[in-house]
Design a protein around this motif. Structure first.
Motif, short mmCIF file in Angstrom:
data_model
loop_
_atom_site.label_atom_id
_atom_site.label_comp_id
_atom_site.label_asym_id
_atom_site.label_seq_id
_atom_site.Cartn_x
_atom_site.Cartn_y
_atom_site.Cartn_z
N PHE A 121 3.63 -40.93 15.81
CA PHE A 121 5.06 -40.70 15.68
C PHE A 121 5.42 -40.20 14.27
CE2 PHE A 121 6.56 -43.77 19.25
CZ PHE A 121 6.15 -42.84 20.18
N LEU A 122 4.76 -40.76 13.26
CA LEU A 122 5.03 -40.32 11.89
C LEU A 122 4.60 -38.88 11.67
CD1 LEU A 122 3.96 -43.51 9.90
CD2 LEU A 122 6.27 -42.70 10.30
N GLY A 123 3.45 -38.50 12.25
CA GLY A 123 3.00 -37.11 12.12
C GLY A 123 3.94 -36.14 12.81
N SER A 124 4.34 -36.47 14.05
CA SER A 124 5.27 -35.60 14.77
C SER A 124 6.63 -35.57 14.09
CB SER A 124 5.40 -36.08 16.22
OG SER A 124 4.16 -36.04 16.89
N GLY A 125 7.04 -36.71 13.53
CA GLY A 125 8.31 -36.73 12.82
C GLY A 125 8.30 -35.87 11.58
N THR A 126 7.16 -35.82 10.88
CA THR A 126 7.03 -34.94 9.73
C THR A 126 7.22 -33.49 10.13
OG1 THR A 126 5.48 -36.48 8.69
CG2 THR A 126 5.49 -34.22 7.87
N GLN A 127 6.59 -33.11 11.22
CA GLN A 127 6.70 -31.74 11.72
C GLN A 127 8.16 -31.38 12.04
OE1 GLN A 127 4.27 -31.19 15.18
NE2 GLN A 127 4.13 -28.98 14.93
N ILE A 128 8.87 -32.28 12.70
CA ILE A 128 10.25 -32.02 13.08
C ILE A 128 11.17 -32.06 11.87
CG2 ILE A 128 12.18 -32.90 14.45
CD1 ILE A 128 10.09 -33.90 16.46
N PHE A 129 10.92 -32.99 10.95
CA PHE A 129 11.78 -33.11 9.77
C PHE A 129 11.73 -31.85 8.92
CE2 PHE A 129 12.45 -34.23 5.32
CZ PHE A 129 13.68 -34.88 5.39
N ILE A 130 10.53 -31.34 8.62
CA ILE A 130 10.41 -30.13 7.81
C ILE A 130 11.01 -28.94 8.55
CG2 ILE A 130 8.80 -28.59 6.64
CD1 ILE A 130 6.90 -30.92 6.34
#
Length: 492
Positions: free
Chosen positions: A189-198
């Protein structure tokens, strides 16, 4: 010399103007090319293009030629970009002509005059700023008064006996960095969230600069999709780093879940929606070739980039914590009602949602009520305020939970800020029944299907940033206390 230099510059400009007098257009970033012609030509009409037909009673767009309207027999049909295809726009020539009496610079004036929402937008910003200032004051009071006082008291202790009188969050210093349960899923979830946040940050930033102007239809969605595809490397890297810090060893499973879990859920939902659109004959149904192209972007670009990021993430050493973790987990005492996980998570999402609900109304209007959204500056500012509010609210609640000697903070931090997505979902349901006039089973399924995709994306990027801030905050506090670690009794 200065006078001669200025005269030379003037002659150069005159020469350039004379050589470019035949040029009929220029280009500004974010705007469509504008053609200028002679006075007698400017009074002529030009070809008119139409994109789609909408209705307030349905979310299904249709092509202009799907009904008994006059069709243009010419072959002058411009191609659509990816964003226009996703929104169901099919550009068709019209047999009518466009009167070009409106100047290009004034093309949005009628929207600004018919939608006087500027005062409401400023009210939303002020409301959000008040919430941020309130939370900032609370966090600053805790950090400056409580933590600073505790650290100073520990530094003044002269014996181990004095350190026996521990209470609150100081009792869990040996368990606060214990790996969470289901650390694999949290890292994904943290990895996917990084992708979406950037992706969200860069898209809104370019929109504020004018590169993604509403004049260039579909550019916003196209930019978001392309950025998501190209940001597979940060997703894999962040997921791998956190999973390694949690002590995980199944790196293959971790990188596969990062590359396929969240994107797979979104694609499955989108594919079901596309099947319904195909059955209804809507122009929003994505052609098979475009669907294959998106799959190719996912599997051939995003997935390999995710593997590359995971490789570098696992190759780098894990995150080092400033204090040791006890071998035997500390028993968590009985919690009061407001320090239990579910009430804290539910309360944590209220303030962040209060910062965005006004802006959310305009966004939903632009998507489902076919209105033009153009206030990207307000949206970017609200986005920054949302990130700050989520961070401060969860840091505040995390402190209360640590004071109650509950050291399971990782999932709680992620879910506290991520619960804002649940409030978003509830508001979307309220908006559906109170503001829209949608009828029909297909339109209802489409509305809630696309709403679930937006809620998932919102859940991932809000939970990501807060969890990272919490790790850094706890590490800093523990690092300040590590100088007094020899005074703490051993619990191993």
């Amino acid at each position: 010399m200065a006078v001669f230099h200025r005269v030379r510059v003037v002659f150069v400009l005159i020469f350039l103007c004379g050589s470019l007098r035949e040029a009929l257009s220029f280009y500004l970033p974010g705007l469509a090319p504008v053609s200028f012609c002679e006075k007698e030509e400017s009074e002529k009409n030009s070809d008119l293009f139409v994109n789609r037909l909408d209705s307030v009673e349905s979310v299904l767009p249709y092509e202009y030629t799907a009904f008994d309207f006059c069709a243009d027999q010419s072959e002058k049909r411009p191609s659509e970009n990816l964003g226009q295809v996703l929104f169901g726009e099919r550009i068709e020539p019209s047999p009518y002509k466009e009167d070009k009496l409106i100047r290009w610079a004034s093309r949005w004036d009628y929207i600004l005059e018919s939608m006087p929402h500027t005062n409401i937008q400023w009210f939303s910003i002020m409301n959000s700023l008040v919430i941020v200032l309130f939370l900032s004051g609370m966090v600053a009071m805790i950090m400056l008064r409580t933590l600073h006082k505790d650290i100073a008291r520990y530094n003044q202790m002269d014996s181990v006996e004095d350190a026996q009188e521990e209470f609150g969050w100081k009792l869990v210093h040996g368990d606060v960095f214990r790996p969470p349960r289901k650390g694999m899923l949290l890292s994904v979830f943290l990895g996917s969230g990084t992708q979406i946040f950037i992706m969200t940050f860069v898209t809104l930033f370019f929109a504020c600069l004018g590169f993604l102007s509403p004049a260039n239809r579909g550019a916003l969605m196209t930019c978001a999709v392309v950025l998501w595809v190209l940001l597979g490397t940060p997703a894999g890297y962040v997921a791998a780093r956190y999973y390694k810090s949690f002590g995980g060893e199944k790196w293959k499973t971790n990188v596969l879940l990062t590359a396929f879990l969240c994107p797979g859920v979104v694609f499955a939902d989108f594919f079901v929606m596309n099947l319904i659109l195909w059955g209804e004959g809507s122009s929003a149904a994505m052609p098979f070739g475009t669907l294959v192209a998106i799959l190719a972007l996912w599997f051939c670009i995003s997935v390999p980039l995710t593997f590359i990021g995971a490789y570098f993430g696992f190759k780098k050493s894990g995150i080092e914590h400033p204090v040791r973790t006890n071998q035997i987990p500390r028993q968590i005492p009985e919690q009061s009602f407001y320090t239990k996980p579910l009430p804290g998570i539910v309360m944590g999402g209220i303030l962040p949602f209060g910062c965005i609900f006004i802006q959310l109304f305009f966004i939903l209007n632009s998507i489902w009520s076919h209105q033009m959204y153009y206030m990207f500056g307000f949206l970017f500012l609200v986005f920054i305020i949302l990130v700050i509010t989520c961070s401060e609210a969860t840091i505040l609640l995390c402190y209360f939970h640590l004071c109650a000697e509950d050291y399971h903070w990782q999932w709680r931090s992620f879910l506290t800020s991520g619960f804002t997505a649940v409030y978003f979902l509830v508001y979307a349901i309220h908006y559906f029944f109170s503001k829209l006039q949608i009828s029909g089973l297909a339109s209802t399924i489409l509305y809630f299907g696309y709403t679930m995709i937006m809620a998932l994306i919102f859940f991932l990027f809000t939970g990501l940033y807060v969890c990272r801030v919490k790790v850094q905050s706890l590490a800093k506090v523990q690092q300040n206390l590590v100088g007094s670690a020899e005074l703490w009794p051993s619990r191993n």
